[in-house]
Design a protein around this motif. Structure first.
Motif, PDB file in Angstrom:
ATOM      1  N   PHE A  58       1.808   9.307 -13.777  1.00  0.00           N
ATOM      2  CA  PHE A  58       0.791   9.508 -12.753  1.00  0.00           C
ATOM      3  C   PHE A  58       0.942   8.461 -11.663  1.00  0.00           C
ATOM      4  O   PHE A  58       1.237   7.301 -11.936  1.00  0.00           O
ATOM      5  CB  PHE A  58      -0.616   9.384 -13.352  1.00  0.00           C
ATOM      6  N   GLY A  59       0.712   8.878 -10.420  1.00  0.00           N
ATOM      7  CA  GLY A  59       0.608   7.957  -9.303  1.00  0.00           C
ATOM      8  C   GLY A  59      -0.863   7.672  -9.060  1.00  0.00           C
ATOM      9  O   GLY A  59      -1.722   8.530  -9.283  1.00  0.00           O
ATOM     10  N   LEU A  60      -1.175   6.472  -8.627  1.00  0.00           N
ATOM     11  CA  LEU A  60      -2.552   6.057  -8.362  1.00  0.00           C
ATOM     12  C   LEU A  60      -2.791   6.031  -6.870  1.00  0.00           C
ATOM     13  O   LEU A  60      -2.049   5.389  -6.114  1.00  0.00           O
ATOM     14  CB  LEU A  60      -2.811   4.668  -8.948  1.00  0.00           C
ATOM     15  N   TRP A  61      -3.839   6.728  -6.409  1.00  0.00           N
ATOM     16  CA  TRP A  61      -4.220   6.794  -5.003  1.00  0.00           C
ATOM     17  C   TRP A  61      -5.642   6.265  -4.881  1.00  0.00           C
ATOM     18  O   TRP A  61      -6.508   6.586  -5.694  1.00  0.00           O
ATOM     19  CB  TRP A  61      -4.143   8.231  -4.504  1.00  0.00           C
ATOM     20  N   MET A  62      -5.885   5.444  -3.875  1.00  0.00           N
ATOM     21  CA  MET A  62      -7.220   4.898  -3.627  1.00  0.00           C
ATOM     22  C   MET A  62      -7.523   4.999  -2.140  1.00  0.00           C
ATOM     23  O   MET A  62      -6.621   5.072  -1.310  1.00  0.00           O
ATOM     24  CB  MET A  62      -7.305   3.447  -4.097  1.00  0.00           C
ATOM     25  N   ILE A  63      -8.819   4.992  -1.800  1.00  0.00           N
ATOM     26  CA  ILE A  63      -9.233   5.087  -0.406  1.00  0.00           C
ATOM     27  C   ILE A  63      -9.238   3.699   0.225  1.00  0.00           C
ATOM     28  O   ILE A  63      -9.921   2.789  -0.242  1.00  0.00           O
ATOM     29  CB  ILE A  63     -10.627   5.739  -0.277  1.00  0.00           C
ATOM     30  N   TYR A  64      -8.431   3.563   1.272  1.00  0.00           N
ATOM     31  CA  TYR A  64      -8.387   2.354   2.096  1.00  0.00           C
ATOM     32  C   TYR A  64      -8.579   2.785   3.541  1.00  0.00           C
ATOM     33  O   TYR A  64      -7.859   3.651   4.031  1.00  0.00           O
ATOM     34  CB  TYR A  64      -7.037   1.630   1.959  1.00  0.00           C
ATOM     35  N   ASP A  65      -9.558   2.193   4.219  1.00  0.00           N
ATOM     36  CA  ASP A  65      -9.839   2.520   5.622  1.00  0.00           C
ATOM     37  C   ASP A  65     -10.000   4.018   5.829  1.00  0.00           C
ATOM     38  O   ASP A  65      -9.522   4.597   6.806  1.00  0.00           O
ATOM     39  CB  ASP A  65      -8.741   1.970   6.533  1.00  0.00           C
ATOM     40  N   GLY A  66     -10.658   4.680   4.866  1.00  0.00           N
ATOM     41  CA  GLY A  66     -10.965   6.101   4.992  1.00  0.00           C
ATOM     42  C   GLY A  66      -9.843   7.050   4.615  1.00  0.00           C
ATOM     43  O   GLY A  66     -10.016   8.261   4.686  1.00  0.00           O
ATOM     44  N   LYS A  67      -8.691   6.530   4.204  1.00  0.00           N
ATOM     45  CA  LYS A  67      -7.545   7.369   3.851  1.00  0.00           C
ATOM     46  C   LYS A  67      -7.116   7.115   2.413  1.00  0.00           C
ATOM     47  O   LYS A  67      -7.112   5.965   1.957  1.00  0.00           O
ATOM     48  CB  LYS A  67      -6.345   7.077   4.764  1.00  0.00           C
ATOM     49  N   LEU A  68      -6.747   8.181   1.708  1.00  0.00           N
ATOM     50  CA  LEU A  68      -6.169   8.014   0.381  1.00  0.00           C
ATOM     51  C   LEU A  68      -4.735   7.527   0.528  1.00  0.00           C
ATOM     52  O   LEU A  68      -3.922   8.145   1.216  1.00  0.00           O
ATOM     53  CB  LEU A  68      -6.205   9.325  -0.398  1.00  0.00           C
ATOM     54  N   VAL A  69      -4.457   6.401  -0.082  1.00  0.00           N
ATOM     55  CA  VAL A  69      -3.163   5.752   0.014  1.00  0.00           C
ATOM     56  C   VAL A  69      -2.649   5.515  -1.404  1.00  0.00           C
ATOM     57  O   VAL A  69      -3.405   5.096  -2.282  1.00  0.00           O
ATOM     58  CB  VAL A  69      -3.294   4.389   0.746  1.00  0.00           C
ATOM     59  N   GLU A  70      -1.367   5.780  -1.611  1.00  0.00           N
ATOM     60  CA  GLU A  70      -0.808   5.519  -2.933  1.00  0.00           C
ATOM     61  C   GLU A  70      -0.683   4.019  -3.153  1.00  0.00           C
ATOM     62  O   GLU A  70      -0.187   3.288  -2.293  1.00  0.00           O
ATOM     63  CB  GLU A  70       0.556   6.185  -3.100  1.00  0.00           C
ATOM     64  N   VAL A  71      -1.135   3.575  -4.305  1.00  0.00           N
ATOM     65  CA  VAL A  71      -1.050   2.170  -4.684  1.00  0.00           C
ATOM     66  C   VAL A  71       0.281   1.976  -5.420  1.00  0.00           C
ATOM     67  O   VAL A  71       0.542   2.662  -6.408  1.00  0.00           O
ATOM     68  CB  VAL A  71      -2.227   1.778  -5.607  1.00  0.00           C
ATOM     69  N   PRO A  72       1.136   1.093  -4.940  1.00  0.00           N
ATOM     70  CA  PRO A  72       2.419   0.892  -5.610  1.00  0.00           C
ATOM     71  C   PRO A  72       2.219   0.418  -7.047  1.00  0.00           C
ATOM     72  O   PRO A  72       1.437  -0.493  -7.305  1.00  0.00           O
ATOM     73  CB  PRO A  72       3.106  -0.194  -4.781  1.00  0.00           C
TER      74      PRO A  72
END
Length: 100
Positions: A58-72
């Motif tokens: 699974f890849g982890l995505w979180m909201i940063y500055d209103g956008k879902l961004v993949e967390v390395p």
């Protein structure tokens, strides 16, 4: 699902919810942007786990500055793949010939 499912409580709390959704491949285009558009009470607490059928994990995505961004994630790399919404996430610490 709510936290009552995990701790055996009959009454869930208002703070913890988990949504589990399975999509047929290529049918989830627009999901990440839709999730970004929702009025989350605490956007910084939103975590999205995505695993396409060719991904090792699974890849982890979180909201940063209103956008879902993949967390390395350590020991993983994502390679572009036109047949996938996100590309393919591979583990870099597998031994040759080892399958997920």
């Amino acid at each position: 699902m709510d936290d009552g499912m995990f701790d055996g409580a009959s009454m869930p709390t208002e703070e913890c919810y988990v949504w589990v959704v399975q999509f047929i491949r290529h049918n989830w285009r627009g999901l990440l942007s839709h999730l970004e558009s929702l009025a989350w009470p605490e956007p910084s607490s939103v975590q999205v786990l995505v695993r396409d059928e060719d991904d090792d994990c699974f890849g982890l995505w979180m909201i940063y500055d209103g956008k879902l961004v993949e967390v390395p994630l350590p020991r993983t790399e994502r390679e572009p793949l036109s047949a996938s919404v996100t590309g393919v996430l591979s583990r870099t610490d597998r031994r040759v010939g080892e399958h997920p």
